[in-house]
Design a protein around this motif. Sequence first.
Motif, PDB file in Angstrom:
ATOM      1  N   ALA A  71       0.832  -1.201   0.000  1.00  0.00           N
ATOM      2  CA  ALA A  71       0.000   0.000   0.000  1.00  0.00           C
ATOM      3  C   ALA A  71       0.870   1.255   0.000  1.00  0.00           C
ATOM      4  O   ALA A  71       0.580   2.229  -0.719  1.00  0.00           O
ATOM      5  CB  ALA A  71      -0.941  -0.003   1.200  1.00  0.00           C
ATOM      6  N   ALA A  72       1.942   1.241   0.780  1.00  0.00           N
ATOM      7  CA  ALA A  72       2.843   2.401   0.838  1.00  0.00           C
ATOM      8  C   ALA A  72       3.524   2.612  -0.512  1.00  0.00           C
ATOM      9  O   ALA A  72       3.666   3.755  -0.972  1.00  0.00           O
ATOM     10  CB  ALA A  72       3.887   2.206   1.938  1.00  0.00           C
ATOM     11  N   LEU A  73       3.937   1.528  -1.164  1.00  0.00           N
ATOM     12  CA  LEU A  73       4.559   1.662  -2.484  1.00  0.00           C
ATOM     13  C   LEU A  73       3.575   2.232  -3.502  1.00  0.00           C
ATOM     14  O   LEU A  73       3.948   3.074  -4.329  1.00  0.00           O
ATOM     15  CB  LEU A  73       5.091   0.302  -2.961  1.00  0.00           C
ATOM     16  CG  LEU A  73       6.310  -0.236  -2.228  1.00  0.00           C
ATOM     17  CD1 LEU A  73       6.649  -1.637  -2.728  1.00  0.00           C
ATOM     18  CD2 LEU A  73       7.502   0.695  -2.408  1.00  0.00           C
ATOM     19  N   GLY A  77       3.910   5.737  -5.481  1.00  0.00           N
ATOM     20  CA  GLY A  77       3.806   5.846  -6.938  1.00  0.00           C
ATOM     21  C   GLY A  77       2.797   6.906  -7.339  1.00  0.00           C
ATOM     22  O   GLY A  77       3.048   7.719  -8.237  1.00  0.00           O
ATOM     23  N   GLU A  78       1.646   6.912  -6.657  1.00  0.00           N
ATOM     24  CA  GLU A  78       0.619   7.921  -6.951  1.00  0.00           C
ATOM     25  C   GLU A  78       1.137   9.318  -6.630  1.00  0.00           C
ATOM     26  O   GLU A  78       0.928  10.266  -7.397  1.00  0.00           O
ATOM     27  CB  GLU A  78      -0.650   7.629  -6.149  1.00  0.00           C
ATOM     28  CG  GLU A  78      -1.379   6.380  -6.590  1.00  0.00           C
ATOM     29  CD  GLU A  78      -2.510   5.992  -5.649  1.00  0.00           C
ATOM     30  OE1 GLU A  78      -2.808   6.764  -4.715  1.00  0.00           O
ATOM     31  OE2 GLU A  78      -3.078   4.905  -5.848  1.00  0.00           O
ATOM     32  N   ASN A  83       3.290  14.564  -8.270  1.00  0.00           N
ATOM     33  CA  ASN A  83       4.397  15.524  -8.253  1.00  0.00           C
ATOM     34  C   ASN A  83       4.843  15.864  -9.672  1.00  0.00           C
ATOM     35  O   ASN A  83       5.119  17.031  -9.980  1.00  0.00           O
ATOM     36  CB  ASN A  83       5.578  14.993  -7.450  1.00  0.00           C
ATOM     37  CG  ASN A  83       5.352  15.069  -5.957  1.00  0.00           C
ATOM     38  OD1 ASN A  83       4.497  15.812  -5.500  1.00  0.00           O
ATOM     39  ND2 ASN A  83       6.112  14.293  -5.200  1.00  0.00           N
ATOM     40  N   GLU A  84       4.917  14.856 -10.525  1.00  0.00           N
ATOM     41  CA  GLU A  84       5.310  15.098 -11.910  1.00  0.00           C
ATOM     42  C   GLU A  84       4.286  15.999 -12.602  1.00  0.00           C
ATOM     43  O   GLU A  84       4.658  16.918 -13.339  1.00  0.00           O
ATOM     44  CB  GLU A  84       5.453  13.767 -12.655  1.00  0.00           C
ATOM     45  CG  GLU A  84       6.661  12.961 -12.223  1.00  0.00           C
ATOM     46  CD  GLU A  84       6.702  11.573 -12.875  1.00  0.00           C
ATOM     47  OE1 GLU A  84       5.902  11.308 -13.793  1.00  0.00           O
ATOM     48  OE2 GLU A  84       7.546  10.763 -12.444  1.00  0.00           O
TER      49      GLU A  84
END
Length: 105
Positions: A71-73, A77-78, A83-84
């Motif tokens: 879940a943390a990964l 990623g989200e 941020n991008e």
Amino acid sequence: LAVDRATEALQRLLRAREGELETCERRIRDLEASQRELANELLAMTTAMDEAGDPRVLAAALRDLEDRHVAALELMGETSEENEELNARVEALQETLRAVGNGSS
């Protein structure tokens, strides 16, 4: 003469049985030593298991940690994607501001 031969035969048989008895007694001592060693090893392993905890509980805790890690990964990623996107928007706004600034000069 027959009595002497019988006595000698019985003495040989007695010596053979005494040798077998010594061998058996030595084997018993070896087995008792092995039993003590195994009992000590079992005690040590039981103590280690008691200190570590119930394997079923530990396995459940590990599964929970793995789920939280996944879940943390996913969240990372989200967040990275967001941020991008925000960086792209900021760059676009900066370019717009530069263009507006250059156009008014």
